[in-house]
Design a protein around this motif. Sequence first.
Motif, PDB file in Angstrom:
ATOM      1  N   LEU A 169       0.812  -1.215   0.000  1.00 50.85           N
ATOM      2  CA  LEU A 169       0.000   0.000   0.000  1.00 50.85           C
ATOM      3  C   LEU A 169       0.852   1.274   0.000  1.00 50.85           C
ATOM      4  CD1 LEU A 169      -2.736  -1.118   2.562  1.00 50.85           C
ATOM      5  CD2 LEU A 169      -3.021  -0.853   0.091  1.00 50.85           C
ATOM      6  N   GLY A 170       2.149   1.114   0.008  1.00 51.34           N
ATOM      7  CA  GLY A 170       3.034   2.275  -0.052  1.00 51.34           C
ATOM      8  C   GLY A 170       3.086   3.088   1.217  1.00 51.34           C
ATOM      9  N   LEU A 171       2.965   2.426   2.370  1.00 51.98           N
ATOM     10  CA  LEU A 171       2.927   3.150   3.644  1.00 51.98           C
ATOM     11  C   LEU A 171       4.259   3.111   4.383  1.00 51.98           C
ATOM     12  CD1 LEU A 171      -0.590   2.016   4.936  1.00 51.98           C
ATOM     13  CD2 LEU A 171       0.007   4.076   3.656  1.00 51.98           C
ATOM     14  N   ARG A 172       5.265   2.513   3.790  1.00 58.37           N
ATOM     15  CA  ARG A 172       6.586   2.502   4.409  1.00 58.37           C
ATOM     16  C   ARG A 172       7.239   3.872   4.260  1.00 58.37           C
ATOM     17  NH1 ARG A 172       6.608  -1.572   7.982  1.00 58.37           N
ATOM     18  NH2 ARG A 172       6.090  -3.570   7.017  1.00 58.37           N
ATOM     19  N   ALA A 176       7.789   8.627  -1.413  1.00 61.87           N
ATOM     20  CA  ALA A 176       8.177  10.019  -1.629  1.00 61.87           C
ATOM     21  C   ALA A 176       6.990  10.961  -1.491  1.00 61.87           C
ATOM     22  CB  ALA A 176       8.810  10.162  -3.007  1.00 61.87           C
ATOM     23  N   LEU A 177       5.811  10.523  -1.951  1.00 64.36           N
ATOM     24  CA  LEU A 177       4.637  11.390  -1.889  1.00 64.36           C
ATOM     25  C   LEU A 177       4.270  11.708  -0.448  1.00 64.36           C
ATOM     26  CD1 LEU A 177       2.418  12.807  -3.521  1.00 64.36           C
ATOM     27  CD2 LEU A 177       1.063  10.712  -3.362  1.00 64.36           C
ATOM     28  N   LEU A 178       4.248  10.684   0.420  1.00 63.10           N
ATOM     29  CA  LEU A 178       3.954  10.934   1.827  1.00 63.10           C
ATOM     30  C   LEU A 178       5.034  11.798   2.470  1.00 63.10           C
ATOM     31  CD1 LEU A 178       2.638   7.465   3.100  1.00 63.10           C
ATOM     32  CD2 LEU A 178       1.302   9.479   2.527  1.00 63.10           C
ATOM     33  N   ASN A 179       6.286  11.513   2.123  1.00 64.07           N
ATOM     34  CA  ASN A 179       7.395  12.273   2.706  1.00 64.07           C
ATOM     35  C   ASN A 179       7.323  13.747   2.329  1.00 64.07           C
ATOM     36  OD1 ASN A 179       8.360   9.937   3.877  1.00 64.07           O
ATOM     37  ND2 ASN A 179       9.784   9.487   2.208  1.00 64.07           N
ATOM     38  N   VAL A 183       4.057  13.362   5.995  1.00 66.15           N
ATOM     39  CA  VAL A 183       3.120  12.410   6.587  1.00 66.15           C
ATOM     40  C   VAL A 183       3.802  11.063   6.747  1.00 66.15           C
ATOM     41  CG1 VAL A 183       0.943  11.169   6.275  1.00 66.15           C
ATOM     42  CG2 VAL A 183       1.111  13.570   5.594  1.00 66.15           C
ATOM     43  N   SER A 184       3.613  10.450   7.887  1.00 67.28           N
ATOM     44  CA  SER A 184       4.127   9.105   8.119  1.00 67.28           C
ATOM     45  C   SER A 184       3.057   8.282   8.823  1.00 67.28           C
ATOM     46  CB  SER A 184       5.397   9.127   8.961  1.00 67.28           C
ATOM     47  OG  SER A 184       5.130   9.673  10.241  1.00 67.28           O
TER      48      SER A 184
END
Length: 679
Positions: A169-172, A176-179, A183-184
């Motif tokens: 799900l790309g939550l690690r 880059a988008l969350l970073n 957001v973490s």
Amino acid sequence: MSVRPNFKQLMVNINVCMTGFYMGGNLAEAMLEFQRQTGTLPNEFFDKLKVVTTHLGYPRKKTIFRIGGSTSRQQRFKCDEFGGGEISVEEYFKRKYKITLQYANVLPVVNLGNKDKPNWTPPEICTIPDNQPFRGTLPDVATAAMIKVACNPPAFNANLIVQQGFTRLGLRGDNALLNNFGVSVDPEMTVVPARQLPPPKVTYKSGPLRVAGGSWNILGVKFHEGGNMSNWAVLLVQDGRRNEFQGPSDPQLRAFLQGFMEKCRSSGMTVGAPPTIMQTARLPSPAQDQGRRRAIDIITNTLKQGLDPKKKPSFVLVLLSGIDKFIYPGIKRLCDMQIGLQTVCMLLDKATRDKGQDQYFSNVALKVNIKLGGINHLLAPESMQWLLSKKTMLVGIDVTHPSPTSLKGTPSITAVVASIDDKFVQFPAALQIQRNRNIDKNAEEMVQGLVAGMVDRLNMYRQKNKVLPDRILIYRDGVSEGQYGLVLEKELPQVLEAFKKLSTPGGKPYRPTLSIIVCTKRHQTRTKPTNTNDMTKNGNNPPGTVIDRGITDIYHHDFYLQAHFCLQGEARSTHYIVIYDENKLDANTIQCGTNNASYMYARATKAVSLVPPAYYADLACERAREYLSRLMNADDARSTTSRGDPEAERIARQRVYDEAARQWGEGIHRDLRHTMFYI
């Protein structure tokens, strides 16, 4: 996965979901294998299936509109390219693309176009891409196999989410988008407080029973009030299967019925002489009787000729030798709506097994007694105090809508059930059909005729008790999170209007206090115990676990309650949301009261996952679907519409609705409206 607001933070809700997928490969081979296993090629199995063709020299992805009724050799179309005359699909592909079809006279063509512009294509030149989910209803065998794969304990699902779900799900931390947004997501699951509510005291005629693990044993106990089955009947449906009894004089049938009668007698019911036994003629096979219409006519004539209309039996025990999607709905529609007969069906394959027959008879006796107006069990007065402090009526409301396989124009069905006395056992139902947006774009998706339904329930309560209830608690099922406001906007005014239709003995306007609690089971929130001492053997929360902090709504008064014992897989709590409350129910009262009420379900000897009024409304809706089963479960739901012509499509849908209204008629027979015929 969803992101949800919480107190001073956002939370990510992740759950493990599973569904069936098509196996990638050649479409023709898939059709042959499906036909080999099931003997049919239903349109719904290939509905909206995407396939890839390469005969044009490049891959082209198309969606199957429907399966044709002819093979490639039989299906012909006008072709200007080869002289303007008609040509078969087989010949066209041979002349145009130099392809010799292997299954030209074996498999039907598939339409990769639409109804108005069909594109008939041989299935063997189509390939099913990988990773394509199946959107329809799985066959029974596939469903059983799916359950074995999907029913995993909470710890397994939790590890799957943390070990694999986060990465996929790309939550690690490498997202880059969350970073970029700062957001973490914490990789550790949130720990929230919970408490375990004690079970209520369950009583029978002989006294209280011990409740353990959300259930109790009724071996050797009698119902609180036994129904009267001194006048009942049996219907043998002869469908040509091996396990059928040979007729009314069959010694095995006599022994079978004697065992069932003894179970009912020992449970406290009044059992008189042996029943009247009716036997149908041999029903024509499904291959000779499309839709089993002749079979239903035979059953109808057997019942009408075998019963005295002036002295109808209290119920008819219907013995079926197998599951049939036309026979069972046909019997229920006939008896519930036309004749006015209580019916209880037994599947002989299960009922005649020596192992487990006593338990099977016990379960059927529970249903029979409730249908006859009896009382199986009660809760002790101290466990019912929250309901007995005032004259209270519990109400359950649900709506069922047509499925994707229903004919376009099929109506929705609403159910309103309500208690009729202070014992909270009998919940008769009011059913009605209503228009939906498949018929009329301006139609409301909420309950439309609630005024009449509530007035009917209140009058039945007054007829039984000589007074109207002082307060009403409505458990509303089938409402999504975005529809809470619609319940208050569209349904609450109808309930209040129903109150105005009634008056008290002194002529004063009738206005009880009202609370509305929404019940939701279709959510993705799952919880698991953190301590082994607090979990069941399969790793779930114990019955009575309630959570009202940490993951609940910021503004609403809501809680998650798991009242039942989960037998397999991961338990799913019911989410209860109090959206309207004139009774000023505090958290402890509504939580403990709802948990206690979950032990009142009449058809079981255990707590159920959904509070009984809502559960009964759901059952009533499901029964009502059987009355319109030919429309609700059509073989090809698309055949009635005319794509590209809005007016023709509107007329076609209105025609279906008119047919549904004709089949519905006056609804439930007047002799059953005061009973729990649907249970």
